[in-house]
Design an enzyme around this catalytic site. Structure first.
Site, PDB file in Angstrom:
ATOM      1  N   GLU A  34      20.761 -64.008  93.020  1.00 10.29           N
ATOM      2  CA  GLU A  34      20.577 -65.509  93.368  1.00 10.29           C
ATOM      3  C   GLU A  34      19.450 -66.099  93.583  1.00 10.29           C
ATOM      4  O   GLU A  34      19.110 -67.010  93.462  1.00 10.29           O
ATOM      5  CB  GLU A  34      21.225 -65.558  94.823  1.00 10.29           C
ATOM      6  CG  GLU A  34      22.746 -65.948  94.793  1.00 10.29           C
ATOM      7  CD  GLU A  34      23.131 -67.143  93.742  1.00 10.29           C
ATOM      8  OE1 GLU A  34      22.335 -68.138  94.217  1.00 10.29           O
ATOM      9  OE2 GLU A  34      23.846 -67.124  93.015  1.00 10.29           O
ATOM     10  N   HIS A  36      16.511 -65.376  91.629  1.00 14.44           N
ATOM     11  CA  HIS A  36      16.193 -66.042  90.125  1.00 14.44           C
ATOM     12  C   HIS A  36      17.239 -67.262  89.781  1.00 14.44           C
ATOM     13  O   HIS A  36      16.497 -68.075  89.237  1.00 14.44           O
ATOM     14  CB  HIS A  36      16.695 -64.892  89.087  1.00 14.44           C
ATOM     15  CG  HIS A  36      16.058 -63.597  89.299  1.00 14.44           C
ATOM     16  ND1 HIS A  36      16.728 -62.461  89.253  1.00 14.44           N
ATOM     17  CD2 HIS A  36      14.939 -63.181  89.069  1.00 14.44           C
ATOM     18  CE1 HIS A  36      16.036 -61.181  89.473  1.00 14.44           C
ATOM     19  NE2 HIS A  36      14.617 -61.681  89.212  1.00 14.44           N
ATOM     20  N   GLN A 152       1.733 -62.556  93.926  1.00 12.13           N
ATOM     21  CA  GLN A 152       1.766 -62.906  92.588  1.00 12.13           C
ATOM     22  C   GLN A 152       1.516 -64.332  92.200  1.00 12.13           C
ATOM     23  O   GLN A 152       1.090 -64.681  91.332  1.00 12.13           O
ATOM     24  CB  GLN A 152       3.532 -62.480  91.851  1.00 12.13           C
ATOM     25  CG  GLN A 152       3.674 -62.802  90.421  1.00 12.13           C
ATOM     26  CD  GLN A 152       4.969 -62.127  90.172  1.00 12.13           C
ATOM     27  OE1 GLN A 152       4.786 -61.104  89.692  1.00 12.13           O
ATOM     28  NE2 GLN A 152       5.996 -63.089  90.097  1.00 12.13           N
TER      29      GLN A 152
END
Ligand code: AMP
Length: 274
Positions: A34, A36, A152
């Site tokens: 979910e 992604h 990130q």
């Protein structure tokens, strides 16, 4: 949904996209959940054309990490990506992305060497390099990343700034299970008993946020660390940082709490704005 497995075919699809259409890109390593799918749905709502990539990038895994065993579920992923609104899926092989002789890498300096970067040497060079390659292949107007991987995002934003990539970075909120565990492709590694203990990361972040507000960041870090250890989870770090630099925060500015911890042999990360 159209598939492309080579850079040439992806570039052809990209060229066919008429100028003036807004292209949204969601890079993933597959095993879609979910978290992604929420990024793909946001891209669908904001863009004319949506490209998802599925590529388990070997250069962001350390030699003793889980590259070989990383969950792979291409057929299900394609169906889920299509349902969430993807128009194209780019599924390159390792040889396609790293042909013999490929030598250039991207490194973002200090930001890539602290916290996650210190625990996983070379990880963020691998991330920055593959994201740079993917941006050059797909040429998106907007690229979607999840807040779950907060460092990130900072690394990707630094690279985009430093190298003048013409792309907007859009951040999606972390999608969680009902008990607070952040969704992750790696959650499938957890046994039932470990899965129950894995909620400790989110519990520690919430306790840390409360402590940060009432008692300051040093106490917040102590509270997080102790809660994790008490629950039988092995922290690598539990820190209060500046959300952009990942260095010590300005006490009057925003504070991001970040945790990496092992539950059994599975290393999980999570974060929360205090
Ligand atoms: P990955 O496949 O783990 O490389 O993740 C691909 C993208 O999905 C990255 O931008 C992640 O930050 C994002 N993502 C992973 N887990 C979640 C989550 N639980 N909620 C929101 N986004 C996520």
């Amino acid at each position: 949904m159209e598939k492309a497995r080579t850079i040439e075919s992806m570039r052809k699809l990209r060229a066919e996209v008429a100028r003036g259409l807004r292209l949204g890109f969601v890079p993933t390593m597959g095993a879609l959940h979910e978290g992604h799918l929420s990024l793909i749905r946001t891209a669908r709502a904001e863009c004319d054309v949506v490209v998802v990539s599925i590529f388990v990038n070997p250069t962001q895994f350390g030699p003793n990490e889980d590259f070989a065993s990383y969950p792979r579920s291409e057929e299900d992923d394609l169906a889920h990506a299509r349902e969430a609104g993807a128009d194209y899926c780019f599924l390159p092989s390792v040889e396609e992305m790293y042909p013999p002789g490929a030598a250039s890498t991207v490194s973002v300096g200090e930001l890539g060497a602290i916290l996650e970067g210190a625990d996983r040497p070379g990880h963020f060079d691998g991330v920055a390099t593959v994201v740079a390659k993917l941006f050059n292949i797909v040429q998106p107007h907007r690229a979607y990343f999840g807040h779950k991987d907060a460092q990130q995002i900072a690394v990707v934003k630094q690279m985009v700034r430093d190298l003048y990539f013409d792309v907007d970075i859009v951040v999606g909120t972390t999608v969680r299970e009902s008990d607070g565990l952040a969704m992750s492709s790696r959650n499938v590694y957890l046994s039932a008993e470990e899965r129950a203990r894995a909620t400790s990361l989110h519990d520690a972040l919430r306790a840390g946020a409360e402590a940060a507000r009432s008692d300051g960041i040093d106490i917040a870090e102590k509270v997080m660390w102790e809660l994790l250890v008490d629950r039988g989870v092995e922290p690598s770090y539990a820190r209060a940082v500046d959300p952009e630099t990942f260095r010590d925060p300005d006490p009057s500015g925003p504070i991001l709490l970040v945790i990496a911890a092992r539950v059994g042999t599975t290393r999980l990360i999570d974060n929360l704005l205090a």
